[in-house]
Design a protein around this motif. Structure first.
Motif, PDB file in Angstrom:
ATOM      1  N   GLY A  16     -50.380  37.020  35.111  1.00  0.00           N
ATOM      2  CA  GLY A  16     -50.919  35.775  34.581  1.00  0.00           C
ATOM      3  C   GLY A  16     -50.124  34.536  34.948  1.00  0.00           C
ATOM      4  N   GLY A  17     -49.093  34.668  35.758  1.00  0.00           N
ATOM      5  CA  GLY A  17     -48.307  33.513  36.186  1.00  0.00           C
ATOM      6  C   GLY A  17     -48.969  32.810  37.360  1.00  0.00           C
ATOM      7  N   ARG A  18     -48.877  31.484  37.362  1.00  0.00           N
ATOM      8  CA  ARG A  18     -49.443  30.689  38.456  1.00  0.00           C
ATOM      9  C   ARG A  18     -48.333  29.841  39.067  1.00  0.00           C
ATOM     10  NH1 ARG A  18     -55.427  28.642  36.844  1.00  0.00           N
ATOM     11  NH2 ARG A  18     -55.427  28.352  39.101  1.00  0.00           N
ATOM     12  N   ALA A  30     -45.813  29.209  36.259  1.00  0.00           N
ATOM     13  CA  ALA A  30     -46.318  28.770  34.957  1.00  0.00           C
ATOM     14  C   ALA A  30     -47.208  29.839  34.341  1.00  0.00           C
ATOM     15  CB  ALA A  30     -47.104  27.476  35.115  1.00  0.00           C
ATOM     16  N   TYR A  31     -47.126  29.947  33.010  1.00  0.00           N
ATOM     17  CA  TYR A  31     -47.972  30.862  32.261  1.00  0.00           C
ATOM     18  C   TYR A  31     -48.888  30.116  31.295  1.00  0.00           C
ATOM     19  CZ  TYR A  31     -45.211  34.600  34.200  1.00  0.00           C
ATOM     20  OH  TYR A  31     -44.612  35.471  35.083  1.00  0.00           O
ATOM     21  N   LEU A  33     -50.558  25.715  30.394  1.00  0.00           N
ATOM     22  CA  LEU A  33     -50.571  24.285  30.713  1.00  0.00           C
ATOM     23  C   LEU A  33     -49.243  23.638  30.326  1.00  0.00           C
ATOM     24  CD1 LEU A  33     -54.146  23.275  29.517  1.00  0.00           C
ATOM     25  CD2 LEU A  33     -53.377  23.650  31.855  1.00  0.00           C
ATOM     26  N   ARG A  34     -48.673  24.091  29.234  1.00  0.00           N
ATOM     27  CA  ARG A  34     -47.376  23.549  28.785  1.00  0.00           C
ATOM     28  C   ARG A  34     -46.303  23.750  29.848  1.00  0.00           C
ATOM     29  NH1 ARG A  34     -45.409  25.001  22.943  1.00  0.00           N
ATOM     30  NH2 ARG A  34     -46.796  23.262  22.535  1.00  0.00           N
ATOM     31  N   ASP A  35     -46.299  24.929  30.475  1.00  0.00           N
ATOM     32  CA  ASP A  35     -45.323  25.195  31.546  1.00  0.00           C
ATOM     33  C   ASP A  35     -45.538  24.243  32.720  1.00  0.00           C
ATOM     34  OD1 ASP A  35     -44.286  27.327  30.074  1.00  0.00           O
ATOM     35  OD2 ASP A  35     -45.352  28.847  31.236  1.00  0.00           O
ATOM     36  N   VAL A  36     -46.790  24.063  33.133  1.00  0.00           N
ATOM     37  CA  VAL A  36     -47.084  23.158  34.247  1.00  0.00           C
ATOM     38  C   VAL A  36     -46.594  21.752  33.903  1.00  0.00           C
ATOM     39  CG1 VAL A  36     -48.866  22.132  35.707  1.00  0.00           C
ATOM     40  CG2 VAL A  36     -49.078  24.521  35.000  1.00  0.00           C
ATOM     41  N   ALA A  37     -46.889  21.284  32.695  1.00  0.00           N
ATOM     42  CA  ALA A  37     -46.450  19.950  32.267  1.00  0.00           C
ATOM     43  C   ALA A  37     -44.930  19.834  32.312  1.00  0.00           C
ATOM     44  CB  ALA A  37     -46.977  19.645  30.870  1.00  0.00           C
ATOM     45  N   GLU A  38     -44.237  20.854  31.861  1.00  0.00           N
ATOM     46  CA  GLU A  38     -42.773  20.816  31.866  1.00  0.00           C
ATOM     47  C   GLU A  38     -42.232  20.758  33.292  1.00  0.00           C
ATOM     48  OE1 GLU A  38     -38.884  20.560  30.674  1.00  0.00           O
ATOM     49  OE2 GLU A  38     -40.710  20.238  29.515  1.00  0.00           O
ATOM     50  N   PHE A  39     -42.798  21.531  34.206  1.00  0.00           N
ATOM     51  CA  PHE A  39     -42.362  21.479  35.603  1.00  0.00           C
ATOM     52  C   PHE A  39     -42.563  20.067  36.167  1.00  0.00           C
ATOM     53  CE2 PHE A  39     -43.613  26.209  36.077  1.00  0.00           C
ATOM     54  CZ  PHE A  39     -42.409  26.614  35.533  1.00  0.00           C
ATOM     55  N   LEU A  40     -43.696  19.446  35.862  1.00  0.00           N
ATOM     56  CA  LEU A  40     -43.972  18.104  36.373  1.00  0.00           C
ATOM     57  C   LEU A  40     -43.025  17.076  35.765  1.00  0.00           C
ATOM     58  CD1 LEU A  40     -47.873  18.100  36.493  1.00  0.00           C
ATOM     59  CD2 LEU A  40     -46.242  18.618  38.322  1.00  0.00           C
ATOM     60  N   ARG A  41     -42.717  17.217  34.482  1.00  0.00           N
ATOM     61  CA  ARG A  41     -41.733  16.298  33.861  1.00  0.00           C
ATOM     62  C   ARG A  41     -40.375  16.430  34.535  1.00  0.00           C
ATOM     63  NH1 ARG A  41     -44.526  17.584  29.031  1.00  0.00           N
ATOM     64  NH2 ARG A  41     -43.044  19.227  28.530  1.00  0.00           N
ATOM     65  N   ARG A  42     -39.957  17.660  34.770  1.00  0.00           N
ATOM     66  CA  ARG A  42     -38.665  17.884  35.437  1.00  0.00           C
ATOM     67  C   ARG A  42     -38.650  17.332  36.853  1.00  0.00           C
ATOM     68  NH1 ARG A  42     -37.105  24.073  33.668  1.00  0.00           N
ATOM     69  NH2 ARG A  42     -37.054  23.672  31.421  1.00  0.00           N
ATOM     70  N   GLY A  65     -59.696  27.152  37.310  1.00  0.00           N
ATOM     71  CA  GLY A  65     -59.215  25.889  36.743  1.00  0.00           C
ATOM     72  C   GLY A  65     -58.111  26.071  35.728  1.00  0.00           C
ATOM     73  N   PRO A  66     -57.851  25.027  34.947  1.00  0.00           N
ATOM     74  CA  PRO A  66     -56.741  25.047  34.012  1.00  0.00           C
ATOM     75  C   PRO A  66     -56.907  26.025  32.843  1.00  0.00           C
ATOM     76  CG  PRO A  66     -57.991  23.006  33.809  1.00  0.00           C
ATOM     77  CD  PRO A  66     -58.530  23.745  34.987  1.00  0.00           C
ATOM     78  N   ASP A  67     -58.079  26.617  32.715  1.00  0.00           N
ATOM     79  CA  ASP A  67     -58.297  27.587  31.639  1.00  0.00           C
ATOM     80  C   ASP A  67     -58.172  29.036  32.120  1.00  0.00           C
ATOM     81  OD1 ASP A  67     -60.565  27.206  33.207  1.00  0.00           O
ATOM     82  OD2 ASP A  67     -61.918  27.802  31.607  1.00  0.00           O
ATOM     83  N   VAL A  68     -57.817  29.253  33.382  1.00  0.00           N
ATOM     84  CA  VAL A  68     -57.720  30.599  33.955  1.00  0.00           C
ATOM     85  C   VAL A  68     -56.246  30.975  34.130  1.00  0.00           C
ATOM     86  CG1 VAL A  68     -58.285  32.065  35.938  1.00  0.00           C
ATOM     87  CG2 VAL A  68     -59.920  30.348  35.130  1.00  0.00           C
ATOM     88  N   TRP A  69     -55.824  32.003  33.382  1.00  0.00           N
ATOM     89  CA  TRP A  69     -54.432  32.451  33.450  1.00  0.00           C
ATOM     90  C   TRP A  69     -54.283  33.947  33.680  1.00  0.00           C
ATOM     91  CZ3 TRP A  69     -50.848  28.919  34.233  1.00  0.00           C
ATOM     92  CH2 TRP A  69     -51.194  27.609  33.966  1.00  0.00           C
ATOM     93  N   MET A  70     -55.387  34.641  33.764  1.00  0.00           N
ATOM     94  CA  MET A  70     -55.347  36.093  34.069  1.00  0.00           C
ATOM     95  C   MET A  70     -56.398  36.388  35.128  1.00  0.00           C
ATOM     96  SD  MET A  70     -52.920  37.348  32.194  1.00  0.00           S
ATOM     97  CE  MET A  70     -53.144  39.087  32.342  1.00  0.00           C
TER      98      MET A  70
END
Length: 71
Positions: A16-18, A30-31, A33-42, A65-70
């Motif tokens: 489920g990681g992207r 990322a697992y 949306l929160r992970d993606v946001a954190e990577f972009l902030r960093r 899209g952003p709702d697909v994690w598996m």
């Protein structure tokens, strides 16, 4: 945010990681949306949050899209 760098979120792997890439650099796996946001902030996009990640035209979602994690 003034960045127009290409941001790509790749299809989910078996767990489920992207992979997230910005301007040719891998930011992380990322697992959520929160992970993606954190990577972009960093990476310097201080205003990135989950809503930004979900709606931004600067992000190319591959394999769902952003709702697909598996798979």
């Amino acid at each position: 945010m003034t960045s127009a760098l290409p941001i790509i979120v790749y299809p989910p792997d078996a767990e489920g990681g992207r992979r997230v890439r910005m301007d040719g650099e891998i930011l992380g796996l990322a697992y959520s949306l929160r992970d993606v946001a954190e990577f972009l902030r960093r990476a310097g996009l201080e205003d990135a949050d989950e809503v930004y990640v979900e709606r931004s035209a600067l992000i190319e979602w591959r394999g769902g899209g952003p709702d697909v994690w598996m798979l």
